[in-house]
Design a protein around this motif. Structure first.
Motif, PDB file in Angstrom:
ATOM      1  N   ARG A  36       0.920  -1.289  -0.245  1.00 37.12           N
ATOM      2  CA  ARG A  36      -0.091  -0.112  -0.175  1.00 37.12           C
ATOM      3  C   ARG A  36       0.993   1.290   0.027  1.00 37.12           C
ATOM      4  O   ARG A  36       0.493   2.287  -0.419  1.00 37.12           O
ATOM      5  CB  ARG A  36      -0.864  -0.022   1.103  1.00 37.12           C
ATOM      6  N   ARG A 177      -1.350   5.119   2.335  1.00 31.76           N
ATOM      7  CA  ARG A 177      -2.048   4.793   1.162  1.00 31.76           C
ATOM      8  C   ARG A 177      -1.645   5.832  -0.101  1.00 31.76           C
ATOM      9  O   ARG A 177      -1.431   5.514  -1.315  1.00 31.76           O
ATOM     10  CB  ARG A 177      -3.292   4.759   1.504  1.00 31.76           C
ATOM     11  N   TRP A 244      -5.635  -6.305  -2.583  1.00 29.12           N
ATOM     12  CA  TRP A 244      -5.153  -5.295  -1.831  1.00 29.12           C
ATOM     13  C   TRP A 244      -5.992  -4.695  -0.730  1.00 29.12           C
ATOM     14  O   TRP A 244      -5.821  -3.615  -0.228  1.00 29.12           O
ATOM     15  CB  TRP A 244      -4.397  -4.102  -2.462  1.00 29.12           C
ATOM     16  N   PRO A 300      -2.756  -0.213  -5.846  1.00 30.56           N
ATOM     17  CA  PRO A 300      -2.088   0.730  -5.641  1.00 30.56           C
ATOM     18  C   PRO A 300      -1.327   1.352  -6.955  1.00 30.56           C
ATOM     19  O   PRO A 300      -0.838   0.703  -7.863  1.00 30.56           O
ATOM     20  CB  PRO A 300      -1.070   0.943  -4.716  1.00 30.56           C
TER      21      PRO A 300
END
Lengths: 310, 355
Positions: A36, A177, A244, A300
């Motif tokens: 992340r 993030r 994820w 991501p």
């Protein structure tokens, strides 16, 4: 087959599913934090192996399982520091850095292990035992499956909501993030992307190392070459398959653990299958699982791409 | 604070210096590692050198040990140059030995001129098949090649284990299973180059293979596509290149080279099918290919260096009680410093004041 026996088998399969899940869950949650933050750490296998090795040395040298847990966490964090240095500081390709780390870990652990046991029988230790929670463990079926496990298993199950909370409900999680989605935004605000990626990878790798440590302390009494046997890669598969997200990763890890548990029990009930086929099942399942996974919406945006200013 | 700025022009001298420093640093850390376990560092290193190049026999052993590693290294070069991160070499080595063994059973009795090329083709076909499988998984199903090849590695290792233990190829007799096949007949051994030395004819293969790889990479359309996939796949696509087809060809060629290593080990060294002399050849090849800068010539040089290490380690084990795993440990350490040197060669380290 009588009913009592069938019930015992089902309970045993489910209970061992939870047990097999534990190390994978720690490592997968660690890798989730790392990825992340934008670092595609392909060194999970090496990090788990090093965690397992550190736990083995600490357990046999000091006799304390909890010191062994600490050793695994520290070893994991150190491996994370190496990965972070290679990827965030030097901007080496993430895949190459991870492969390098795995090869380094394989070589170093084996060398130290052979030096450690040189000229004597391999020292062993007795690992974590199950703790039955009073009252709860007396509930039929659910009791023995859920409430008669090792202490760290309960911790692992709590790590999932904790990671979820960290990622989605804290300021740190928002920034973390952001490292994976749009690191430039942090850079523009004057925050150091490199330092933050270092912190995230070390935190994540500490958890991953703990996973390797529990694999050692909960399932074995000795170290072997290639001890982790590809579980680090299964963790990477679980991340992709789980899109994820903490819940998805939990589901993927549970699936693997259930399959492995099922495979080991096939022999208990007397099925005539070569044991190599049972051992191969998790790897086969990984390939099939990934073949079916088409959605990548949770990946991501900047995962695996070294951040360059400007 | 330090910062890395890309160098505008390539500085050959600086690049060479960076890699020389990497070797020096690798050896220094290896020495620390040895000292950490109480070994006599000087003694171990001199034994390593003795065993690597100290006698004609040592040099022959170095060449024999370098042979499979250079081949798996070239397999790495072909794939990694195209940014296809296949690590299937490890399993493909096993597949190559298995394919070769099958070939030896089917082609038994043929004259040597037909037998040896035949069994090597059988071995390579097995690696090609696994390369193709990884390509299908990538092209059709979008499965990352690193993960699929790792999983296939484990599957192949278990397949061999079953073939030798419960399956048809195990050595029969006795109650203990050794997980090995019966010995091949002696006319299936690769012939020695000089009289009765252990230098089998297979040691020529990596040099031939390296020359071919070098030619393919620099002079052919396929080589252009391999380099193009690495640099700029989008541009390649615009040129009308069928990327999926190129990926398939590259992974199959890589598989062929890696499995050739397994077949050569079977017919040149082990002479029977067993796992323990094949383990790690694929991973060593990845290190060798990367240290060789993903170039065929560099890979040959790195492979010879590691072959020397492996040969020296045999000598070292006879002399003292240094663990056998010293070689993979040194390999891993060296790889890390080479990765850092690669960065140093491309970037200039600049000191900047902290604001």
């Amino acid at each position: 087959m009588n009913q009592l026996f069938q019930e015992a088998i089902i309970i045993s399969i489910l209970a061992s599913t939870i047990r097999i899940m534990t190390p994978l869950l720690f490592s997968a949650m660690g890798e989730l934090i790392t990825q992340r933050a934008g670092i595609w750490n392909m060194g999970v296998e090496g990090t788990m192996l090093t965690g397992a090795f550190a736990a083995y040395i600490a357990a046999t040298a000091t006799g304390s399982l909890w010191l062994a847990v600490v050793a695994a966490i520290i070893a994991g964090a150190l491996m994370g520091a190496i990965i972070a240095f290679m990827t965030a500081t030097l901007r080496v390709d993430h895949f190459i850095a991870g492969l390098g780390l795995n090869l380094l870990a394989g070589g170093l652990t084996l060398y130290w292990f052979q030096s450690y046991i040189q000229g004597r029988a391999q020292p062993t230790f007795s690992g974590f035992q199950d703790i039955a929670i009073p009252l709860l463990s007396d509930i039929p079926i659910i009791g023995p499956v859920l409430f008669s496990q090792r202490a760290l298993t309960y911790v692992a199950l709590l790590v999932v909501p904790a990671v979820w909370f960290l990622l989605y409900r804290t300021r740190y999680g928002l920034e973390l993030r952001c490292l994976g989605e749009n690191p430039k935004a942090l850079d523009v605000k004057g925050l150091s992307v490199t330092a933050r990626q270092f912190a995230a990878v070390m935190l994540g790798s500490a958890l991953t190392g703990l996973g390797g440590g529990f694999l050692m302390l909960g399932f074995s009494d000795r170290f072997l070459a290639d001890f982790t046997a590809g579980r680090g890669w299964i963790v990477v598969v679980a991340l992709i398959a789980g899109n994820w997200k903490p819940k998805g990763v939990l589901l993927a890890v549970t699936t693997f653990a259930f399959l492995e548990s099922l495979a080991t029990h096939l022999q208990v009930v007397g099925a005539q299958v070569p044991h190599q086929l049972l051992l191969a099942l998790p790897y086969l399942a990984s390939i099939v699982l990934l073949m079916g996974v088409r959605f990548r919406s949770g990946q991501p945006a900047r995962l695996g791409i070294p951040y360059k200013r400007g | 604070m330090i910062r890395f700025e890309p160098r505008t022009e390539r500085d050959g001298l600086w690049t060479a210096a960076a890699f020389a420093m990497a070797i020096a640093a690798g050896l220094a850390v290896s020495a620390l590692l040895l000292a950490s376990t109480g070994a006599n560092v000087g003694q171990v290193f001199s034994a390593l050198v003795q065993g690597a190049v100290g006698s004609p026999k040592a040099i022959a052993t170095t060449l024999v040990k370098a042979t499979p590693i250079i081949l798996t290294g070239l397999a790495t070069v072909i794939a990694f140059r195209a940014q296809l991160w296949s690590i299937g070499q490890e399993g493909q080595v096993f597949a190559g030995a298995m394919g070769g063994y099958l070939g030896a059973q089917l082609l038994a009795g043929l004259p040597a001129v037909a037998f040896f090329p035949g069994v090597l083709v059988f071995g390579m076909a097995a690696g090609v098949a696994f390369g193709w499988l990884a390509a299908v998984l990538k092209n059709r199903f979008g499965v990352n090649e690193i993960i699929s090849t790792v999983m296939l590695n484990y599957l192949i290792v278990y397949l061999l284990s079953w073939m030798l233990q419960g399956g048809p190829w195990g050595e029969s007799g006795g109650t203990i299973s050794y997980q090995q096949s019966p010995m091949l007949p002696s006319d299936a051994f690769l012939p020695a180059l000089f009289g009765s030395s252990r230098l089998h004819a297979g040691v020529l293969l990596p040099f031939i293979a390296a020359a071919i790889c070098s030619l393919v990479l620099s002079r052919t359309p396929l080589g252009y596509e391999i380099r193009g996939l690495g640099y700029n796949p989008e541009a390649l696509r615009h040129k009308g290149v069928n990327i999926g087809r190129t990926v398939t060809i590259i992974l199959m060629a890589s598989g062929a080279l890696a499995s050739l290593a397994g077949a050569v080990e079977l017919f040149g060294v082990a002479h029977r099918l067993r796992a323990d002399n094949l383990v790690g050849l694929g991973y060593a090849g990845i290190i060798v290919g990367m240290i060789g800068g993903l170039r065929p010539l560099g890979t040959v040089m790195a492979g010879l260096f590691f072959g020397g290490l492996a040969s020296g380690a045999v000598y070292m084990r006879v002399l003292g009680d240094v663990p056998a795993a010293l070689v993979p440990a040194i390999q891993g350490i060296t790889l890390f410093f080479f990765l850092c040197a690669g960065v140093l060669a491309r970037y200039r380290v600049v000191k900047v004041a902290v604001q």
